[in-house]
Design a protein around this motif. Structure first.
Motif, PDB file in Angstrom:
ATOM      1  N   ASP A 131       0.808  -1.213   0.000  1.00  0.00           N
ATOM      2  CA  ASP A 131       0.000   0.000   0.000  1.00  0.00           C
ATOM      3  C   ASP A 131       0.846   1.270   0.000  1.00  0.00           C
ATOM      4  O   ASP A 131       0.614   2.172  -0.807  1.00  0.00           O
ATOM      5  N   ASP A 132       1.831   1.367   0.896  1.00  0.00           N
ATOM      6  CA  ASP A 132       2.656   2.580   0.969  1.00  0.00           C
ATOM      7  C   ASP A 132       3.462   2.816  -0.312  1.00  0.00           C
ATOM      8  O   ASP A 132       3.468   3.944  -0.827  1.00  0.00           O
ATOM      9  N   PRO A 133       4.154   1.801  -0.855  1.00  0.00           N
ATOM     10  CA  PRO A 133       4.889   2.048  -2.109  1.00  0.00           C
ATOM     11  C   PRO A 133       3.976   2.468  -3.260  1.00  0.00           C
ATOM     12  O   PRO A 133       4.325   3.359  -4.041  1.00  0.00           O
ATOM     13  N   MET A 134       2.792   1.858  -3.356  1.00  0.00           N
ATOM     14  CA  MET A 134       1.867   2.243  -4.426  1.00  0.00           C
ATOM     15  C   MET A 134       1.355   3.667  -4.222  1.00  0.00           C
ATOM     16  O   MET A 134       1.209   4.431  -5.177  1.00  0.00           O
ATOM     17  N   ARG A 135       1.093   4.035  -2.975  1.00  0.00           N
ATOM     18  CA  ARG A 135       0.636   5.402  -2.694  1.00  0.00           C
ATOM     19  C   ARG A 135       1.703   6.412  -3.104  1.00  0.00           C
ATOM     20  O   ARG A 135       1.384   7.474  -3.660  1.00  0.00           O
ATOM     21  N   GLU A 136       2.966   6.105  -2.852  1.00  0.00           N
ATOM     22  CA  GLU A 136       4.041   7.028  -3.227  1.00  0.00           C
ATOM     23  C   GLU A 136       4.126   7.194  -4.747  1.00  0.00           C
ATOM     24  O   GLU A 136       4.391   8.288  -5.249  1.00  0.00           O
ATOM     25  N   LEU A 137       3.910   6.108  -5.491  1.00  0.00           N
ATOM     26  CA  LEU A 137       3.916   6.204  -6.953  1.00  0.00           C
ATOM     27  C   LEU A 137       2.762   7.081  -7.452  1.00  0.00           C
ATOM     28  O   LEU A 137       2.925   7.894  -8.367  1.00  0.00           O
ATOM     29  N   LYS A 138       1.603   6.909  -6.837  1.00  0.00           N
ATOM     30  CA  LYS A 138       0.437   7.725  -7.218  1.00  0.00           C
ATOM     31  C   LYS A 138       0.684   9.195  -6.891  1.00  0.00           C
ATOM     32  O   LYS A 138       0.389  10.088  -7.702  1.00  0.00           O
ATOM     33  N   LYS A 139       1.237   9.449  -5.707  1.00  0.00           N
ATOM     34  CA  LYS A 139       1.513  10.831  -5.316  1.00  0.00           C
ATOM     35  C   LYS A 139       2.564  11.457  -6.231  1.00  0.00           C
ATOM     36  O   LYS A 139       2.473  12.655  -6.557  1.00  0.00           O
ATOM     37  N   ALA A 140       3.551  10.687  -6.647  1.00  0.00           N
ATOM     38  CA  ALA A 140       4.585  11.223  -7.542  1.00  0.00           C
ATOM     39  C   ALA A 140       3.967  11.686  -8.856  1.00  0.00           C
ATOM     40  O   ALA A 140       4.335  12.734  -9.400  1.00  0.00           O
ATOM     41  N   ARG A 141       3.008  10.910  -9.386  1.00  0.00           N
ATOM     42  CA  ARG A 141       2.357  11.303 -10.638  1.00  0.00           C
ATOM     43  C   ARG A 141       1.528  12.571 -10.439  1.00  0.00           C
ATOM     44  O   ARG A 141       1.523  13.475 -11.283  1.00  0.00           O
ATOM     45  N   LEU A 142       0.831  12.656  -9.312  1.00  0.00           N
ATOM     46  CA  LEU A 142       0.028  13.838  -9.038  1.00  0.00           C
ATOM     47  C   LEU A 142       0.912  15.057  -8.764  1.00  0.00           C
ATOM     48  O   LEU A 142       0.559  16.181  -9.133  1.00  0.00           O
ATOM     49  N   LEU A 143       2.054  14.852  -8.146  1.00  0.00           N
ATOM     50  CA  LEU A 143       2.992  15.953  -7.916  1.00  0.00           C
ATOM     51  C   LEU A 143       3.482  16.523  -9.247  1.00  0.00           C
ATOM     52  O   LEU A 143       3.569  17.744  -9.421  1.00  0.00           O
ATOM     53  N   ALA A 144       3.785  15.626 -10.198  1.00  0.00           N
ATOM     54  CA  ALA A 144       4.205  16.083 -11.529  1.00  0.00           C
ATOM     55  C   ALA A 144       3.090  16.890 -12.188  1.00  0.00           C
ATOM     56  O   ALA A 144       3.344  17.923 -12.821  1.00  0.00           O
ATOM     57  N   ALA A 145       1.843  16.446 -12.009  1.00  0.00           N
ATOM     58  CA  ALA A 145       0.706  17.179 -12.591  1.00  0.00           C
ATOM     59  C   ALA A 145       0.533  18.531 -11.907  1.00  0.00           C
ATOM     60  O   ALA A 145       0.241  19.534 -12.571  1.00  0.00           O
ATOM     61  N   ARG A 146       0.730  18.556 -10.593  1.00  0.00           N
ATOM     62  CA  ARG A 146       0.618  19.833  -9.872  1.00  0.00           C
ATOM     63  C   ARG A 146       1.712  20.800 -10.329  1.00  0.00           C
ATOM     64  O   ARG A 146       1.458  21.985 -10.556  1.00  0.00           O
ATOM     65  N   SER A 147       2.922  20.272 -10.517  1.00  0.00           N
ATOM     66  CA  SER A 147       4.042  21.108 -10.981  1.00  0.00           C
ATOM     67  C   SER A 147       3.796  21.639 -12.387  1.00  0.00           C
ATOM     68  O   SER A 147       4.277  22.718 -12.749  1.00  0.00           O
ATOM     69  N   ALA A 148       3.031  20.866 -13.183  1.00  0.00           N
ATOM     70  CA  ALA A 148       2.717  21.292 -14.559  1.00  0.00           C
ATOM     71  C   ALA A 148       1.493  22.205 -14.618  1.00  0.00           C
ATOM     72  O   ALA A 148       1.050  22.589 -15.700  1.00  0.00           O
ATOM     73  N   GLY A 149       0.939  22.543 -13.444  1.00  0.00           N
ATOM     74  CA  GLY A 149      -0.207  23.438 -13.403  1.00  0.00           C
ATOM     75  C   GLY A 149      -1.541  22.771 -13.681  1.00  0.00           C
ATOM     76  O   GLY A 149      -2.551  23.447 -13.906  1.00  0.00           O
TER      77      GLY A 149
END
Length: 198
Positions: A131-149
């Motif tokens: 669960d924790d490793p998968m959550r980190e992967l999901k958050k990383a993708r959302l962080l990239a989207a947040r950084s891209a506006g």
């Protein structure tokens, strides 16, 4: 004169381990988790009960390892990033739907969710290894989207993960017959409207 090669105990152990994991998955699909027993798994795998107890403390931990083997532990990769967040999330969630509707995953996952509620050690292992490793992967993708506006700057990424992935798990647990690709597409579209920059 030919020389005999001594049998490799590690190969024999790995063969037994794989047989046990396969037997556990097959049996949980046939008899359900409540009737699944270490004795039955041992008999189906052609090993002694002591072999199973040497590697796993409970049938829950054994089933979790069997599930991870089926799912491909260690093969988790970053979520796709094509630049189109909605399309990437829909792709991932549609694949999740297909996996959850696969009887091999469905029975094992449902059994694991039942056992995790009652077994704190298994719950901790599940969190650490899956669960924790998968959550980190999901958050990383959302962080990239947040950084891209593509997401609002103040979006809490943990909450965003829950908004996107939580409804899928909930529907699978309660209304699996209504878990469809169309449903997850709507989840993504609805969640992203709320998470978009204002």
């Amino acid at each position: 004169m030919s020389t005999k090669v001594a049998p490799d105990p590690s190969r024999r152990s790995e063969t037994a381990r794989r047989s046990i994991l396969a037997a556990a998955l097959e049996l949980v699909g046939e008899v359900g988790y409540a009737k699944l027993s270490i004795e039955g798994i041992a008999q189906a795998a052609g090993v002694g009960k002591q072999t199973i107890y040497r590697w796993w403390p409970s049938k829950g931990s054994l089933l979790f390892d069997a599930f991870l083997t089926l799912a491909g532990e260690g093969e988790a990769a970053a979520l796709p990033d094509t630049g189109d967040l909605a399309a990437d999330l829909k792709l991932v969630l549609r694949a999740t739907v297909d996996e959850l509707k696969d009887p091999r995953f469905d029975h094992a996952m449902r059994a694991m969710h039942i056992e995790i509620v009652n077994d704190p050690a298994l719950a901790a292992d599940y969190a650490k290894r899956l669960d924790d490793p998968m959550r980190e992967l999901k958050k990383a993708r959302l962080l990239a989207a947040r950084s891209a506006g593509q997401l609002a700057e103040d979006v809490d990424l943990d909450v965003a993960v829950d908004l996107l992935f939580g409804p899928v798990l909930n529907r699978w647990l309660q209304r699996a017959d209504l878990l469809t690709h169309e449903y997850v597409d709507q989840v993504v579209d609805t969640a992203l409207r709320g998470l978009a920059p204002r």
